[in-house]
Design a protein around this motif. Structure first.
Motif, PDB file in Angstrom:
ATOM      1  N   GLN A  91       0.874  -1.174   0.000  1.00  0.00           N
ATOM      2  CA  GLN A  91       0.000   0.000   0.000  1.00  0.00           C
ATOM      3  C   GLN A  91       0.910   1.222   0.000  1.00  0.00           C
ATOM      4  N   VAL A  92       0.767   2.070  -1.007  1.00  0.00           N
ATOM      5  CA  VAL A  92       1.548   3.308  -1.079  1.00  0.00           C
ATOM      6  C   VAL A  92       0.582   4.480  -1.157  1.00  0.00           C
ATOM      7  N   PRO A  93       1.022   5.671  -0.809  1.00  0.00           N
ATOM      8  CA  PRO A  93       0.111   6.816  -0.926  1.00  0.00           C
ATOM      9  C   PRO A  93      -0.433   6.932  -2.354  1.00  0.00           C
ATOM     10  N   GLY A  94      -1.729   6.893  -2.497  1.00  0.00           N
ATOM     11  CA  GLY A  94      -2.354   7.044  -3.800  1.00  0.00           C
ATOM     12  C   GLY A  94      -2.568   5.777  -4.592  1.00  0.00           C
ATOM     13  N   GLY A  95      -2.171   4.621  -4.073  1.00  0.00           N
ATOM     14  CA  GLY A  95      -2.376   3.400  -4.846  1.00  0.00           C
ATOM     15  C   GLY A  95      -1.647   2.202  -4.276  1.00  0.00           C
ATOM     16  N   LEU A  96      -1.302   1.286  -5.174  1.00  0.00           N
ATOM     17  CA  LEU A  96      -0.615   0.050  -4.807  1.00  0.00           C
ATOM     18  C   LEU A  96       0.645  -0.097  -5.648  1.00  0.00           C
ATOM     19  N   PHE A  97       1.649  -0.788  -5.079  1.00  0.00           N
ATOM     20  CA  PHE A  97       2.911  -1.033  -5.772  1.00  0.00           C
ATOM     21  C   PHE A  97       3.277  -2.484  -5.530  1.00  0.00           C
ATOM     22  N   GLY A  98       3.388  -3.265  -6.607  1.00  0.00           N
ATOM     23  CA  GLY A  98       3.618  -4.689  -6.464  1.00  0.00           C
ATOM     24  C   GLY A  98       4.912  -5.177  -7.065  1.00  0.00           C
ATOM     25  N   LEU A  99       5.343  -6.323  -6.570  1.00  0.00           N
ATOM     26  CA  LEU A  99       6.512  -7.034  -7.086  1.00  0.00           C
ATOM     27  C   LEU A  99       6.055  -8.420  -7.512  1.00  0.00           C
ATOM     28  N   ARG A 100       6.352  -8.775  -8.755  1.00  0.00           N
ATOM     29  CA  ARG A 100       5.922 -10.056  -9.339  1.00  0.00           C
ATOM     30  C   ARG A 100       7.168 -10.838  -9.733  1.00  0.00           C
ATOM     31  N   PRO A 101       7.538 -11.886  -9.003  1.00  0.00           N
ATOM     32  CA  PRO A 101       8.807 -12.588  -9.219  1.00  0.00           C
ATOM     33  C   PRO A 101       8.739 -13.677 -10.289  1.00  0.00           C
ATOM     34  N   VAL A 102       8.639 -13.256 -11.542  1.00  0.00           N
ATOM     35  CA  VAL A 102       8.558 -14.248 -12.618  1.00  0.00           C
ATOM     36  C   VAL A 102       9.649 -14.062 -13.680  1.00  0.00           C
ATOM     37  N   ALA A 103      10.553 -13.103 -13.493  1.00  0.00           N
ATOM     38  CA  ALA A 103      11.597 -12.857 -14.492  1.00  0.00           C
ATOM     39  C   ALA A 103      12.659 -13.948 -14.403  1.00  0.00           C
ATOM     40  N   PRO A 104      13.196 -14.358 -15.559  1.00  0.00           N
ATOM     41  CA  PRO A 104      14.298 -15.326 -15.541  1.00  0.00           C
ATOM     42  C   PRO A 104      15.512 -14.741 -14.819  1.00  0.00           C
ATOM     43  N   GLY A 105      16.299 -15.594 -14.200  1.00  0.00           N
ATOM     44  CA  GLY A 105      17.451 -15.155 -13.422  1.00  0.00           C
ATOM     45  C   GLY A 105      18.492 -14.373 -14.178  1.00  0.00           C
ATOM     46  N   ASP A 106      18.560 -14.545 -15.504  1.00  0.00           N
ATOM     47  CA  ASP A 106      19.565 -13.824 -16.282  1.00  0.00           C
ATOM     48  C   ASP A 106      18.995 -12.600 -17.005  1.00  0.00           C
ATOM     49  N   ASP A 107      17.733 -12.271 -16.747  1.00  0.00           N
ATOM     50  CA  ASP A 107      17.104 -11.130 -17.401  1.00  0.00           C
ATOM     51  C   ASP A 107      17.642  -9.832 -16.809  1.00  0.00           C
ATOM     52  N   THR A 108      17.623  -8.756 -17.604  1.00  0.00           N
ATOM     53  CA  THR A 108      18.086  -7.452 -17.124  1.00  0.00           C
ATOM     54  C   THR A 108      17.103  -6.371 -17.540  1.00  0.00           C
ATOM     55  N   PHE A 109      17.064  -5.316 -16.751  1.00  0.00           N
ATOM     56  CA  PHE A 109      16.212  -4.166 -17.033  1.00  0.00           C
ATOM     57  C   PHE A 109      16.979  -3.165 -17.884  1.00  0.00           C
ATOM     58  N   SER A 110      16.257  -2.500 -18.790  1.00  0.00           N
ATOM     59  CA  SER A 110      16.826  -1.374 -19.532  1.00  0.00           C
ATOM     60  C   SER A 110      15.729  -0.363 -19.795  1.00  0.00           C
ATOM     61  N   GLU A 111      15.965   0.859 -19.353  1.00  0.00           N
ATOM     62  CA  GLU A 111      15.013   1.925 -19.625  1.00  0.00           C
ATOM     63  C   GLU A 111      15.073   2.373 -21.082  1.00  0.00           C
ATOM     64  N   ASN A 112      15.989   1.826 -21.847  1.00  0.00           N
ATOM     65  CA  ASN A 112      16.132   2.185 -23.253  1.00  0.00           C
ATOM     66  C   ASN A 112      15.418   1.217 -24.191  1.00  0.00           C
ATOM     67  N   ARG A 113      14.667   0.274 -23.625  1.00  0.00           N
ATOM     68  CA  ARG A 113      13.841  -0.624 -24.433  1.00  0.00           C
ATOM     69  C   ARG A 113      12.390  -0.203 -24.280  1.00  0.00           C
ATOM     70  N   VAL A 114      11.546  -0.707 -25.142  1.00  0.00           N
ATOM     71  CA  VAL A 114      10.109  -0.437 -25.030  1.00  0.00           C
ATOM     72  C   VAL A 114       9.639  -0.935 -23.671  1.00  0.00           C
ATOM     73  N   GLY A 115       8.843  -0.128 -23.002  1.00  0.00           N
ATOM     74  CA  GLY A 115       8.334  -0.493 -21.692  1.00  0.00           C
ATOM     75  C   GLY A 115       8.598   0.596 -20.681  1.00  0.00           C
ATOM     76  N   LEU A 116       8.940   0.213 -19.501  1.00  0.00           N
ATOM     77  CA  LEU A 116       9.129   1.139 -18.398  1.00  0.00           C
ATOM     78  C   LEU A 116      10.428   1.926 -18.531  1.00  0.00           C
ATOM     79  N   ASP A 117      10.356   3.231 -18.323  1.00  0.00           N
ATOM     80  CA  ASP A 117      11.561   4.058 -18.238  1.00  0.00           C
ATOM     81  C   ASP A 117      12.009   4.125 -16.781  1.00  0.00           C
ATOM     82  N   HIS A 118      11.145   4.601 -15.907  1.00  0.00           N
ATOM     83  CA  HIS A 118      11.432   4.628 -14.478  1.00  0.00           C
ATOM     84  C   HIS A 118      10.135   4.866 -13.714  1.00  0.00           C
ATOM     85  N   VAL A 119      10.204   4.657 -12.407  1.00  0.00           N
ATOM     86  CA  VAL A 119       9.102   4.973 -11.522  1.00  0.00           C
ATOM     87  C   VAL A 119       9.610   6.044 -10.562  1.00  0.00           C
ATOM     88  N   ALA A 120       8.860   7.136 -10.435  1.00  0.00           N
ATOM     89  CA  ALA A 120       9.254   8.230  -9.546  1.00  0.00           C
ATOM     90  C   ALA A 120       8.256   8.358  -8.401  1.00  0.00           C
TER      91      ALA A 120
END
Length: 139
Positions: free
Chosen positions: A59-88
């Motif tokens: 529960q966060v102010p104004g909504g909900l924030f979740g973590l879903r543990p389904v990514a493969p162990g060797d996966d990596t995040f990049s804000e330069n790919r289609v999808g999420l840039d960042h969360v502020a």
């Protein structure tokens, strides 16, 4: 016709290791848990909480924030790919950004220095999966 919204509902991030992510988000933010599957959950409870996928929703102010543990162990995040840039996340003052630096440094989180972004101050940092996060404070 545009869709009328009433505000932010929730964000859920896909992570590799729920234990590492929980330690990080608990240490940095200390949010109250809204939903998680109890270790001793019966089948009915498991069916009711199917949407957790083994993760947690805070529960966060104004909504909900979740973590879903389904990514493969060797996966990596990049804000330069289609999808999420960042969360502020908003904080009330510049002093809170300075306090956040202490918290992030205590847990060894990767971070930048506070930056002047015109109308606000920002502090950029990364979670254990390298997901770009930010705190912003008004000037």
């Amino acid at each position: 016709m545009a869709i009328t919204t009433t505000g932010f509902s929730h964000v859920r991030l896909t992570v590799r290791d729920i234990e590492a992510s929980r330690r990080f988000y608990d240490a940095v933010f200390g949010w109250e848990v809204a939903f998680e599957l109890p270790a001793d959950a019966d089948e009915e409870t498991r069916e009711q909480l199917w949407f957790l996928f083994g993760g947690v929703i805070y529960q966060v102010p104004g909504g909900l924030f979740g973590l879903r543990p389904v990514a493969p162990g060797d996966d990596t995040f990049s804000e330069n790919r289609v999808g999420l840039d960042h969360v502020a996340f908003a904080v009330p003052t510049r002093a809170e950004l300075d306090r956040a630096i202490e918290v992030l440094d205590t847990i060894g989180a990767s971070r930048e220095d506070v930056k002047d972004a015109g109308a606000m101050w920002i502090l950029e940092f990364r979670d254990p999966d390298g997901i770009a996060l930010e705190l912003s404070a008004p000037k």
